[in-house]
Scaffold this motif. Structure first.
Motif, mmCIF file in Angstrom:
data_model
loop_
_atom_site.group_PDB
_atom_site.id
_atom_site.type_symbol
_atom_site.label_atom_id
_atom_site.label_comp_id
_atom_site.label_asym_id
_atom_site.label_seq_id
_atom_site.Cartn_x
_atom_site.Cartn_y
_atom_site.Cartn_z
ATOM 1 N N GLY A 124 42.059 39.522 44.652
ATOM 2 C CA GLY A 124 41.022 39.681 43.633
ATOM 3 C C GLY A 124 41.307 40.831 42.688
ATOM 4 O O GLY A 124 40.627 40.993 41.680
ATOM 5 N N ASN A 125 42.294 41.622 43.030
ATOM 6 C CA ASN A 125 42.599 42.806 42.224
ATOM 7 C C ASN A 125 43.340 42.401 40.954
ATOM 8 O O ASN A 125 44.394 41.777 41.007
ATOM 9 C CB ASN A 125 43.474 43.735 43.090
ATOM 10 C CG ASN A 125 43.708 45.058 42.442
ATOM 11 O OD1 ASN A 125 44.015 45.126 41.260
ATOM 12 N ND2 ASN A 125 43.582 46.120 43.206
ATOM 13 N N GLU A 126 42.768 42.747 39.801
ATOM 14 C CA GLU A 126 43.339 42.286 38.534
ATOM 15 C C GLU A 126 44.733 42.857 38.286
ATOM 16 O O GLU A 126 45.582 42.195 37.681
ATOM 17 C CB GLU A 126 42.431 42.656 37.356
ATOM 18 C CG GLU A 126 41.240 41.740 37.191
ATOM 19 C CD GLU A 126 40.065 42.179 38.027
ATOM 20 O OE1 GLU A 126 40.217 43.170 38.780
ATOM 21 O OE2 GLU A 126 39.006 41.546 37.959
ATOM 22 N N ILE A 127 44.972 44.066 38.769
ATOM 23 C CA ILE A 127 46.297 44.662 38.569
ATOM 24 C C ILE A 127 47.339 43.861 39.344
ATOM 25 O O ILE A 127 48.403 43.513 38.835
ATOM 26 C CB ILE A 127 46.302 46.138 39.017
ATOM 27 C CG1 ILE A 127 45.264 46.922 38.231
ATOM 28 C CG2 ILE A 127 47.673 46.741 38.851
ATOM 29 C CD1 ILE A 127 45.039 48.317 38.749
#
Lengths: 402, 161
Positions: free
Chosen positions: A228-231
């Motif tokens: 879920g982490n955009e990075i």
């Protein structure tokens, strides 16, 4: 400018007039560094490993970089070579599992299972139904443990840290279960020709059920924390694309192949153990990039949880092993058996000469093929992406080097 | 389409939630995990009720060991009884696979739960399990059924120190 005629021809553009060509190739590099190209930037040969923290195990990557861009890559392997295949020629058949454990050390059950299956094939041993179910159950437990190692270290490759600690927390529970069942945390020596070493211990049913119940929550936590982490997403989307043709051409198997849009799973297509009776889906993706491989493996863990539940519910009564002699002497001949290890098709080809030790044992390490694909697709990507690509295919050097 | 950054915030939320739970680690030398019954560590000899090792010096374990860490030095007396001079064990080379214990027809050896195996002196990595003891005679009397194979009771016997 004289060029050593023994040097291999440079790949790609011909060496331009006046370009620097080293008298001697760097150790292990089979290409001449391309020297100075049209825009007069010098190529740099960067050596990752074998003890570099961002490589997996003892993989040595020799990367020729033009600035940040990889122009050539070479994987140098063999730093963990222990001669497993040769050692197997001096082991009795029921001791082959001890070597297979040490091949792919994150998923020992699968290696043992392949060695046991091939021995059973040669000896034509009928394995009891319960042994099949225990093998499937422990295989799936081990698969989750192995995928958690991949999940944690893949995040490390992409620059994240926390998910590794959470993954190891869950893996610890699995290793405790595996230790209670087999007696060892990683070097199980549990699956034997004819069945398994011992029946499931008392109380393991509750332990496993408690684990899968809590893991249902934890897997979503893992998925949100890293996936879920955009990075992280921007690091893996569209990176390290392995197209269908390349995947098939290199003999890729397992989750890497399925992420490239080829639905092949040994468990489903050539069923062994109790997989015929288990209800599971084979997760697929078509993009073939690092994100697809991530998504496929996360879904595989969910499917493994489903299978563990089914195994616990459907565990039949009966013997855990067939009656086998203490010293096995298969008739002369050869056989091949394959299992779906967390990395792909792990096959063992065994040649017997009728004695109590194999004449020749060869195993198919699925990660070796993945390593070759990475070498082929790496040129053209950024160095940072190359690391992510190498991490995404789940390399275990113990299995590659043997 | 989710707002960019919501995943990062969610990740922080997960971390915060985990910060509130207790530690899952143990302070090792002071706290210890209980090993499961099947855990395999060093090989130890088992004894009968009188404290006599029940090893008959048959040599099955020596032949079975894949890494050849066990060795028997036996002399046969005139009355064909055996005397174990040395039953040696290379702890440093043992991979604790448990094949010797499975193979033993008299349950004379077991895998102990002794996992604190660090040694200061490398010479202590090789030692005798049984030294200068007459071999047990299985024919004379039935071997006193030794305790369950994974019984750590006699673990101290095999210690090098």
């Amino acid at each position: 400018m004289t060029q050593d005629p023994n040097l291999t021809a440079p790949v790609g553009a011909a060496v331009s007039e006046g370009a620097y060509v080293p008298a001697q190739l760097p150790v292990g590099l089979r290409r001449v560094p391309s020297g100075v190209d049209e825009v007069t930037t010098e190529h740099l040969v960067v050596n990752f490993g074998p003890q570099h923290p961002s490589t997996h195990g003892v993989l040595r990557m020799i990367i020729e970089a033009d600035g940040e861009e990889v122009v050539g890559a070479e994987m140098s392997i063999g730093y963990l070579h222990r001669g497993i295949e040769k050692l197997a020629e001096h082991r009795r058949y029921n001791a082959l599992g001890t070597l297979m454990d040490r091949g792919d050390y994150t998923s020992g059950i699968h290696g043992e299972l392949a060695a046991a299956m091939v021995t059973e094939k040669l000896l034509e041993i009928e394995v009891p139904e319960k042994a099949h179910w225990i093998r499937s159950l422990m295989g799936e437990v081990n698969r989750i443990a192995s995928h958690l190692v991949w999940y944690g270290t893949f995040g490390l490759d992409a620059g994240a840290m926390g998910q590794f600690l959470y993954a190891v927390r869950d893996r610890e529970d699995l290793l405790d279960i595996l230790e209670a069942v087999s007696g060892s945390r990683m070097m199980f020596n549990y699956v034997r020709p004819g069945g398994v070493l011992a029946d499931l211990p008392a109380g393991i049913d509750q332990k496993l059920r408690a684990f899968v119940d809590i893991f249902d929550v934890h897997i979503e936590e893992h998925d949100q924390l890293l996936g879920g982490n955009e990075i992280f997403q921007s690091r893996v989307h569209g990176v390290g694309v392995i197209d269908k043709q390349t995947a098939i051409g290199f003999g890729l198997t397992g989750a890497n192949l399925r992420a490239s849009g080829v639905g092949f799973d040994v468990r489903r297509d050539r069923p062994y153990a109790a997989y015929e009776k288990l209800d599971f889906t084979v997760p697929m993706a078509t993009e073939g990039d690092c994100w697809a491989r991530y998504a496929v493996r996360m879904e595989e863990m969910r499917q493994s949880v489903r299978m563990i539940r089914q195994c616990l519910d459907g565990m039949p009564e009966g013997d855990f092993t067939a009656k086998v002699p203490k010293v096995l002497r298969p008739p002369a001949g050869e056989a091949y058996a394959a299992v779906e290890s967390p990395r792909g098709e792990w096959g063992v080809h065994l040649v017997s000469d009728g004695s109590d030790t194999p004449y020749r044992l060869r195993y198919r390490p699925p990660a070796l093929y993945a390593l070759q694909v990475v070498e082929a697709i790496m040129p053209g990507s950024l160095i940072a992406d190359a690391i992510v690509t190498a991490g995404s295919v789940d390399l275990v050097l113990g299995e590659i080097d043997r | 389409m989710k707002l960019w950054g919501s995943g990062l915030v969610n990740g922080l939320r997960i971390s915060m939630r985990n910060m509130r739970r207790g530690p899952i680690t143990l302070q090792y030398p002071f706290e210890k995990l209980e090993l499961p019954e099947r855990a395999r560590w060093t090989v130890v000899p088992l004894s009968d009720a009188q404290g006599v090792p029940v090893c008959t010096a048959c040599g099955t374990c020596v032949k079975t060991c894949p890494d050849h860490v066990l060795a028997l030095d036996v002399t046969t007396n005139e009355d064909r009884s055996k005397h174990i001079n040395h039953f040696s064990y290379q702890l440093g080379a043992c991979m604790m696979c448990g094949l010797c214990v499975e193979a033993c027809p008299f349950s004379a050896i077991a895998m102990s739960h002794d996992y604190e195996l660090a040694r200061v002196d490398p010479d202590t990595l090789e030692y005798d399990l049984i030294t200068d003891t007459p071999a047990y005679k299985p024919k004379r009397e039935k071997p006193a059924t030794p305790d369950a194979p994974a019984q750590p009771a006699s673990a101290s016997e095999g210690d090098a120190s």
